[in-house]
Enzyme design. Structure first.
Site, PDB file in Angstrom:
ATOM      1  CG  ASN A 249      -2.097  -0.960   1.043  1.00  0.00           C
ATOM      2  OD1 ASN A 249      -2.878  -0.845   0.110  1.00  0.00           O
ATOM      3  ND2 ASN A 249      -2.214  -1.917   1.948  1.00  0.00           N
TER       4      ASN A 249
ATOM      5  CG  HIS B  90       9.718  -0.241   2.815  1.00  0.00           C
ATOM      6  ND1 HIS B  90       9.396  -1.487   2.337  1.00  0.00           N
ATOM      7  CD2 HIS B  90       8.976  -0.078   3.934  1.00  0.00           C
ATOM      8  CE1 HIS B  90       8.486  -2.047   3.121  1.00  0.00           C
ATOM      9  NE2 HIS B  90       8.230  -1.210   4.099  1.00  0.00           N
TER      10      HIS B  90
END
Length: 271
Positions: free
Chosen positions: A192, A222
């Site tokens: 998301n 990330h």
């Protein structure tokens, strides 16, 4: 503030715990909603003494000022437009659902028409204020690599179709590489953040997404890259996963709490 919650998982529990403990100020949960009477949210609502309701109409009848969606893409589709159309702020944690342009357009129009707030928190990443500024100046490249241990990618039909041996994996393996538009729907509970990055920046078609399973990782990691007229931005996040749900980082869960606090404030710092 009167709020409603959609969902019965780790984020919903975290929100309820912090509200019970007074960590979010004067916030009252008026209803916890599920999509059916069999929703796992029913037991969670009972544990915290919160009314459990099923469906949009019952949730709206509880008269929340804002509703936090912590369930699924399907919940965004089922509840979002109807709540916004009633002037109720909608905090969508499953931002990947808005990869659907038609759905996003309906929600944005409902929010504008009824002067309600559609709020998609940053989740398990940050730097969106810098991203917005860079894109206004002119961004040539925006990309994100979502890299997690193999266990985080279990139970996903797209990954199962790849035939990847997650249990026996010995080296980092790319599960997807392409546009966010193409990749986000394949991982509805995991990426998301790529949707949020796309909507805050240069869009789903131009934002690049790479999804990696890496057995050497301890944290959900990330990497974000932004390049353009303002220069180069490289950001790395190493996030602890929620013990009860390795697909979700702890940072994403606490992003939901931060979003609730922002709703009731007249002053904001950063985005």
């Amino acid at each position: 503030m009167r709020i409603g919650i959609i969902g019965g998982g780790a984020i919903a529990r975290l929100v309820l715990e912090h509200i019970r403990d007074g960590a979010l100020g004067a916030v009252q949960v008026v209803a916890l909603a599920g999509r059916s009477a069999q929703s796992r949210g029913k037991a969670l609502a009972g544990a915290f003494g919160v009314p459990f309701v099923v469906g949009l109409e019952a949730l709206a009848a509880a008269k929340p000022e804002a509703v936090v969606e912590a369930a699924s893409h399907e919940a965004v589709r089922e509840f979002g437009e109807g709540l916004l159309g009633r002037g109720i702020a909608f905090v969508a944690l499953s931002g990947g659902a808005l990869c659907d342009d038609a759905l996003r357009d309906r929600l944005e129009r409902a929010a504008a028409r009824h002067r309600s707030l559609l709020y998609v928190p940053s989740g398990g990443i940050g730097g969106l204020d810098a991203l917005k500024a860079a894109c206004l100046a002119g961004a040539d490249e925006v990309g994100i690599a979502v890299t997690k241990p193999p266990v985080a990618w279990k139970g996903i039909p797209y990954v199962e179709q790849l035939g990847v041996d997650l249990d026996g994996m010995q080296a980092a393996t790319v599960l997807f590489e392409g546009s966010a538009r193409e990749g986000v729907p394949h991982f509805p509970a995991n990426v998301n953040i790529a949707a949020v990055l796309s909507m805050a920046g240069i869009g789903f078609d131009r934002t690049r997404l790479k999804v990696v399973a890496d057995p050497a990782l301890k944290f959900n990691t990330h990497f974000i890259v932004i390049r353009g007229r303002t220069g180069r931005i490289d950001i790395k996040f190493e996030s602890v996963a929620m013990p009860e749900n390795p697909k979700t980082s702890m940072l994403a869960c606490f992003s939901a709490l931060a979003a609730i606090r922002e709703l009731g404030r007249s002053t904001r710092y950063g985005s």
